[in-house]
Scaffold this active site. Structure first.
Site, PDB file in Angstrom:
ATOM      1  N   GLN A 124       0.838  -1.200   0.000  1.00 45.91           N
ATOM      2  CA  GLN A 124       0.000   0.000   0.000  1.00 45.91           C
ATOM      3  C   GLN A 124       0.877   1.255   0.000  1.00 45.91           C
ATOM      4  OE1 GLN A 124      -2.187   0.907   3.681  1.00 45.91           O
ATOM      5  NE2 GLN A 124      -4.048   0.868   2.479  1.00 45.91           N
ATOM      6  N   SER A 127       0.718   6.504   2.828  1.00 47.07           N
ATOM      7  CA  SER A 127       1.386   7.466   3.698  1.00 47.07           C
ATOM      8  C   SER A 127       2.606   8.063   3.018  1.00 47.07           C
ATOM      9  CB  SER A 127       1.841   6.773   4.986  1.00 47.07           C
ATOM     10  OG  SER A 127       0.740   6.420   5.771  1.00 47.07           O
ATOM     11  N   GLU A 244     -10.147  -1.792   5.451  1.00 47.10           N
ATOM     12  CA  GLU A 244      -8.992  -1.920   6.324  1.00 47.10           C
ATOM     13  C   GLU A 244      -9.396  -1.806   7.796  1.00 47.10           C
ATOM     14  OE1 GLU A 244      -6.106   1.138   5.663  1.00 47.10           O
ATOM     15  OE2 GLU A 244      -4.478  -0.048   6.490  1.00 47.10           O
ATOM     16  N   ASN A 364      -6.137   5.638  16.277  1.00 46.87           N
ATOM     17  CA  ASN A 364      -7.404   5.519  17.002  1.00 46.87           C
ATOM     18  C   ASN A 364      -7.956   6.874  17.426  1.00 46.87           C
ATOM     19  OD1 ASN A 364      -7.092   2.848  16.537  1.00 46.87           O
ATOM     20  ND2 ASN A 364      -7.277   2.201  18.667  1.00 46.87           N
ATOM     21  N   GLU A 365      -7.089   7.869  17.517  1.00 45.76           N
ATOM     22  CA  GLU A 365      -7.594   9.222  17.812  1.00 45.76           C
ATOM     23  C   GLU A 365      -8.446   9.712  16.634  1.00 45.76           C
ATOM     24  OE1 GLU A 365      -4.482   8.197  18.475  1.00 45.76           O
ATOM     25  OE2 GLU A 365      -4.798   8.171  20.639  1.00 45.76           O
TER      26      GLU A 365
END
Lengths: 381, 318
Positions: A124, A127, A244, A364-365
């Site tokens: 992938q 980023s 995902e 997770n934020e």
């Protein structure tokens, strides 16, 4: 409501179980090292030959046309049997659903069979050094080459899992420099042996070379390397993130098996462990069950055509934090032996990997923001 | 595997939801703190007429012949409004007991008490009291018992202590009665969780500080996201436990305990988040949040608290 499995589902489970029990290899080296990756590919290819690599895909592409419920059953059995990590997961679980949704027939035929057979290995490319959680901030660009009927890609991708061992990359590039943020992005499929690509592997927290940086310098790709419409890559990418974060990447089977191993460890090692630790082990086991039943609930809703959308953010936070807790409690049970590693099956090795869960696929934020804004409807600003 | 409710079950829930929405607003719960009956007797009468209270009795005995799977969503709604009536005790625990004793299912109220708690709610307005442990049950006339008032933190739960040994009545073995109560209270805890979350989402969307809604701050968002997470991973265990009881699954007791643990924990976490995100207004007696918060505390602690149910699950798996 009927919470039993149908005779067909039970038969499917029995077939999975007997094949996996006879064939699952144990003691493979880490798939995030060069040698380990090669060993895992052998396993992936034997899964494909027995038609277990992509059970939910159509038969024409090497699958079994399994229903979502059957796929969950396969996953439960896979992890119950101690099946190794799936080094092909980013292709099979993240790219493939997007290809089924957005790909042309020619793209499907070109990409999917070789992916299923672990011949093409996908990583992938999302980023970048300056675009992590804020994915829309990517700077890698795609410039139109009209005469060659294609695009020239330039820029740098990073944190690319197993990028040094893969053959292909799927990623987002800015195709319209005048457009801002979520607009003007295009989703490209890039062979990593194309001229102008440089891949440099680097170590993760655990030292394995599981990460890579991918540098692209005017890499030419033809028009049919575009997945979905030009400049519409954000929408295409969002389909992938939903897979995902949701159940396709990390189904309950993995955590049911983890909680089961933790219970086994308790029985073997509890000794004089206090009641707090017993409560923690019980709670982890309940949470794994909760994820299982929440998934059956969700899959039943999907089967009748309901859209679950942003709720996949709930799932991602829950499984990633449960995974960390399971490993922390195992390490607490192990006491001074907790630091011992050097073995793929060690709890410490698993802990190191579990700690990446709350970070990858959108921290997770960010997920909690999504839950608050899109599930609960709180104001964005 | 089909984990969903039928259209009939959803319609049954919706009919009760409509009634409660109309007839059991927070003002009715608040009145129950001080009214002579301490209950919402009008709502109770409507629920009797609708057949909700006798739903679990066979049709021959005047019931609807339904199961806990049909009733669980209704009980969740009664939690959502903090209904001041013993509906779990009556409809989920006692009615099947009366039916198997061949006792008539009348229009009155039956409350119920789990012997280790030795307490029952609204026993002063109930005709009968079902009491038992996880196996043996008796149904006795409340007039034959010496009831001692106790003060619950939730003023809309009129509580009485009794001495189980002083009670005499027809006895029977019902290994599910206690767990029907456990799942019923777990369902109410899910409803209370939803209510506190809704109340807080509404408040933080309206309330402005620093020129913006306080719900736009990440710290507030994350508290409420955690509450929503706890709800998401409690609810399916409650519905699953209802199904296990209805189908006589051999592990139904463990499923019931898991449901109550998870629902209590969701209500507890959501209550803390709700109180915190409301700021001072949520801490005032005039604001309604405490009606739901206190009901959640009381239900989490009775019919087996977290330690009791945790030990039960632990014995099954460790």
């Amino acid at each position: 409501m009927d919470l039993t499995f149908t005779p067909e589902e039970e038969a499917f489970r029995a077939e999975c179980r007997s094949w996996l029990e006879a064939n699952v290899p144990h003691g493979l080296p880490s798939g995030d090292t060069r040698d380990g990756f090669a060993a895992h590919l052998e396993w992936e290819r034997s899964l494909f030959e027995a038609r277990w690599a992509v059970v939910s895909w159509p038969e024409a592409y090497g699958g079994r046309d399994a229903s979502p419920m059957e796929w969950l059953i396969f996953e439960e059995e896979y992890y119950r049997a101690g099946g190794p990590q799936r080094v092909t997961q980013n292709g099979i679980f993240l790219l493939a659903p997007t290809v089924f949704e957005f790909g042309t027939p020619a793209q499907r035929d070109r990409i999917l069979p070789r992916m299923a057979a672990a011949e093409d290995l996908w990583c992938q490319g999302w980023s970048e050094p300056n675009a992590g959680s804020d994915l829309a901030g990517i700077q890698s660009r795609a410039e139109r080459d009209e005469s060659a009927r294609g695009w020239r890609l330039s820029g740098q991708k990073t944190w690319t899992t197993r990028g040094a061992f893969c053959t292909h990359l799927f990623g987002l590039f800015r195709s319209d420099p005048a457009a801002e943020r979520h607009r003007g992005l295009t989703y490209f499929l890039v062979p990593l042996d194309a001229p102008g690509v440089t891949v440099r592997g680097f170590g993760r927290l655990d030292g394995d070379e599981g990460f890579a940086e991918v540098f692209l310098d005017e890499v030419f790709v033809p028009d049919d390397a575009v997945l979905g419409a030009v400049h519409e890559g954000w929408g295409v990418a969002m389909a992938t993130t939903s897979a995902e974060r949701g159940l396709t990447l990390r189904s309950p089977g993995r955590f049911l098996a983890g909680a089961g191993r933790l219970v086994d460890l308790w029985r073997a090692r509890s000794g004089d462990a206090g009641p707090d630790l017993a409560d923690s082990v019980v709670q982890d086991w309940i949470d794994a069950e909760a994820y299982r039943w929440q998934t059956f609930w969700t899959v039943t809703r999907m089967t009748v055509g309901e859209n679950v959308g942003a709720e996949s953010s709930l799932t991602k936070v829950f499984w990633s934090e449960l995974d960390v807790r399971i490993h922390e409690h195992a390490l607490a049970l192990l006491g001074p032996d907790g630091e011992l590693t050097g073995d793929e099956a060690s709890w410490m090795k698993g802990y190191e990997f579990a700690l990446s869960g709350p970070i990858y696929a959108g921290t997770n934020e960010i997920q909690r923001n999504v839950i608050a804004e899109r599930v609960l409807g709180l104001p964005r600003r | 595997m089909r984990f969903a409710f039928t259209d009939d079950q959803l319609a049954f829930r919706d009919a009760v939801r409509e009634l409660l929405d109309r007839d059991c607003p927070p003002s009715v719960v608040r009145q129950a703190w001080t009214s002579p009956s301490g209950r919402a007797l009008d709502v109770w009468a409507h629920l009797t007429e609708m057949g909700v209270l006798a739903a679990l009795a066979p049709e021959a005995a005047g019931g609807l012949g339904l199961t806990l799977v049909d009733l669980v969503l209704v009980l969740e709604e009664t939690g959502y409004v903090a209904l001041p009536d013993p509906i779990v005790e009556h409809a989920a625990v006692a009615v099947p007991l009366l039916a198997s004793l061949g006792e008539p299912i009348g229009a009155g109220t039956v409350t119920a008490g789990w012997e280790p708690d030795a307490r029952a709610v609204w026993a002063d307005t109930a005709d009968l009291l079902a009491l038992g442990d996880d196996r043996r049950w008796r149904v006795v006339a409340t007039g034959d018992l010496r009831l001692e008032p106790r003060t619950s933190v939730d003023g809309a739960r009129r509580l009485f202590a009794f001495d189980p040994r002083s009670a005499d009545g027809p006895a029977l073995v019902d290994e599910q009665a206690f767990d029907r109560g456990v799942v019923g209270f777990a369902a109410q805890l899910v409803g209370l969780t939803r209510r506190m979350l809704d109340l807080t989402v509404g408040y933080v969307t309206e309330r402005r500080q620093f020129g913006v809604p306080v719900g736009s701050f990440q710290a507030v968002k994350h508290h409420l996201a955690d509450a929503r997470l706890a709800l998401e991973f409690a609810r399916p265990l409650v519905y699953r436990a209802a199904w296990s009881l209805a189908e006589g699954d051999p592990d139904a007791s463990v499923h019931a305990s898991m449901a109550k643990l998870q629902a209590s924990s969701a209500a507890h976490r959501t209550g803390r988040a709700a109180l915190q995100c409301h700021g001072a207004i949520g801490y005032s007696f005039e604001y309604d949040l405490h009606l739901f918060l206190k009901r959640a505390w009381a239900l989490a602690a009775s019919w087996g608290d977290a330690r009791w149910h945790g030990a039960r699950v632990r014995r099954a798996i460790l």
